[in-house]
Design a protein around this motif. Structure first.
Motif: not given
Length: 476
Positions: A51-78
């Motif tokens: 019952k947690w398969a979709v949610n668990s997989a999607f937490m990982a998928l979301y994090a990967f995408a969100a980190v990339l946008v934040c990374w090029v926005g400010w994270g890399y140079r910080m």
């Protein structure tokens, strides 16, 4: 004699760029990315209750995408840019071609390659934290947690340990590929966040069987093989040290897996598949801070210790220490990443070999990097003890940083949205959170099970489309 035409420098291939190094760095980055997408997506989606398969997989998928946008926005140079304070970089975007096409701060390839390579490390760190929170964290709270933790925790650790201007880097801490910045950070942060989010339901804590062990093994295999890029890419050059790092990585992982397996058989009489995966992970984590600066016999010893010490803390101590029992760490990231990462950092301080350090760091003051064992061997005991002290200082800094920042972030998010799902949603799982389920029982995705989105009438109405055998089962 002139160079072959394919090696002649031009606007797209400037003199400072090494085509082989650039090709390997992009390949290594992709291998690390595959550890997350699809590696940990598959592993998380398979190792949890159905019952947690979709949610668990999607937490990982979301994090990967969100980190990339934040990374090029400010994270890399910080993490790797101009110094703001001694432990943190100044925020700035990494999107301008003038910046991205210039030579990276290390290596003979463009900054764009470095930005991507460092992103996949940042991305997997957040996904590892998610492992401690599976099965109960509010997805909206997770959406806020990812950019906040990346900004106020990961960038500080990365700048301090890896950036040439970072205070721990200047002290001489050895973290070859992320034992501190990634694994110790994620283990401590995951455990801390699990404390604030709260536990799964009592029923889920008592029984949480994997929904697909074969797919779980596939995800684990992608994680293991992807570590070739994880540790093999960190010299930033195609070198003999990169080759040694790759070999040491797999030797340590295999040894750790076997030791964990033998301990499971010895004490529980069963060769556990999940246990073998845990042993594989602890071996990979333990060797990461040392991969290219220790000899392969040391990698074997590290594998023996990483397969036994985290096994003991997870299988024995965890059941005896009251506080550990109170925190619901779903994937045991405290043991597999915090304990194994700490162990790796200490053993690096013991086994780091001077010649390998010289090859890897290639800096004028390379002599300050020396393991304690070699300090005794060469008569440089003071330097050896200093290195061990620096390793311990790095461990302490990462632990304190992540306990404080993760706690503050969780408290802040808790003022905006609940950190934990409601009891009703916890009972239902994926269907309540996403309106989707991992597995359809038969063709076209019809659902036989009743859920909060299906009434008995809906099931009866759709029963005419079910296979004959299913209709007869439903009637009985």
């Amino acid at each position: 004699m002139s160079l072959p035409s394919n090696l002649m420098p031009n606007e797209g291939s400037p003199e400072w760029m090494n085509k082989g190094d650039n090709a390997w760095q992009l390949t290594a980055a992709t291998l690390v990315g595959l550890q997350s997408i699809p590696g940990l997506v598959i592993l998380y989606g398979s190792i949890v209750k159905k019952k947690w398969a979709v949610n668990s997989a999607f937490m990982a998928l979301y994090a990967f995408a969100a980190v990339l946008v934040c990374w090029v926005g400010w994270g890399y140079r910080m993490s790797f840019g101009e110094k703001l304070v001694f432990f943190w970089g100044r925020p700035a975007v990494a999107l301008d071609q003038k910046f991205l096409l210039n030579q990276a701060f290390l290596g003979m390839f463009p900054t764009a390659t470095m930005v991507f390579f460092q992103f996949v490390f940042a991305g997997i760190t957040l996904i590892l934290i998610a492992g401690a929170l599976l099965g109960r964290m509010n997805f909206h709270a997770w959406m806020l947690f990812v950019p906040l933790w990346l900004t106020f925790s990961y960038t500080i650790g990365a700048f301090s340990v890896w950036c040439p201007d970072g205070w721990l880097a200047k002290l001489g801490v050895i973290d070859y590929s992320g034992g501190y910045v990634i694994h110790l950070s994620s283990g401590v942060a995951g455990f801390t966040a699990a404390y604030w989010v709260g536990p799964r339901t009592t029923k889920d804590r008592e029984s949480f069987p994997p929904n697909n062990i074969i797919l779980m093994l596939a995800g684990a295999g992608l994680l293991w093989m992807g570590w070739t890029g994880f540790n093999g890419g960190d010299p930033y050059i195609i070198s003999i040290d990169a080759s040694l790092a790759v070999l040491n990585t797999h030797v340590c992982a295999a040894t750790s897996l076997l030791v964990w397996l033998f301990l499971d058989i010895l004490f529980f009489r069963k060769p556990s598949v999940i246990g073998a995966i845990q042993g594989m992970i602890t071996g990979l984590v333990c060797i990461t801070p040392a991969a290219g600066v220790v000899q392969s016999w040391a990698a074997i010893l590290m594998g023996i210790l990483s397969g036994s010490i985290p096994w003991y803390t997870m299988m024995v101590l965890h059941k005896k220490i009251w506080f550990l029992k109170q925190v619901d760490d779903t994937m045991a990231v405290f043991h597999s990443h915090a304990i194994a990462g700490t162990l790796g950092g200490i053993l690096t301080g013991l086994f780091a070999e001077p010649k390998l350090n010289r090859i890897f760091y290639d800096v004028p003051d390379w002599e300050k990097y020396i393991g304690l064992a070699y300090g005794f061997q060469t008569g440089r005991t003071t330097a050896g003890f200093r290195q061990m002290g620096v390793q311990l200082a790095g461990i302490l800094f990462i632990i304190v940083l992540n306990v404080i920042t993760t706690s503050l972030i969780c408290m802040l998010i808790g003022l905006i949205v609940p950190l934990r799902l409601s009891e009703e949603d916890l009972e239902v799982g994926d269907d309540a959170i996403h309106g989707e389920q991992a597995y359809a029982l038969w063709g076209d995705g019809q659902k036989f099970e009743n859920s909060k989105h299906n009434s008995i009438y809906d099931i009866e109405e759709s029963s005419s489309t079910l296979p004959k055998a299913a209709r007869e089962l439903q009637m009985t």
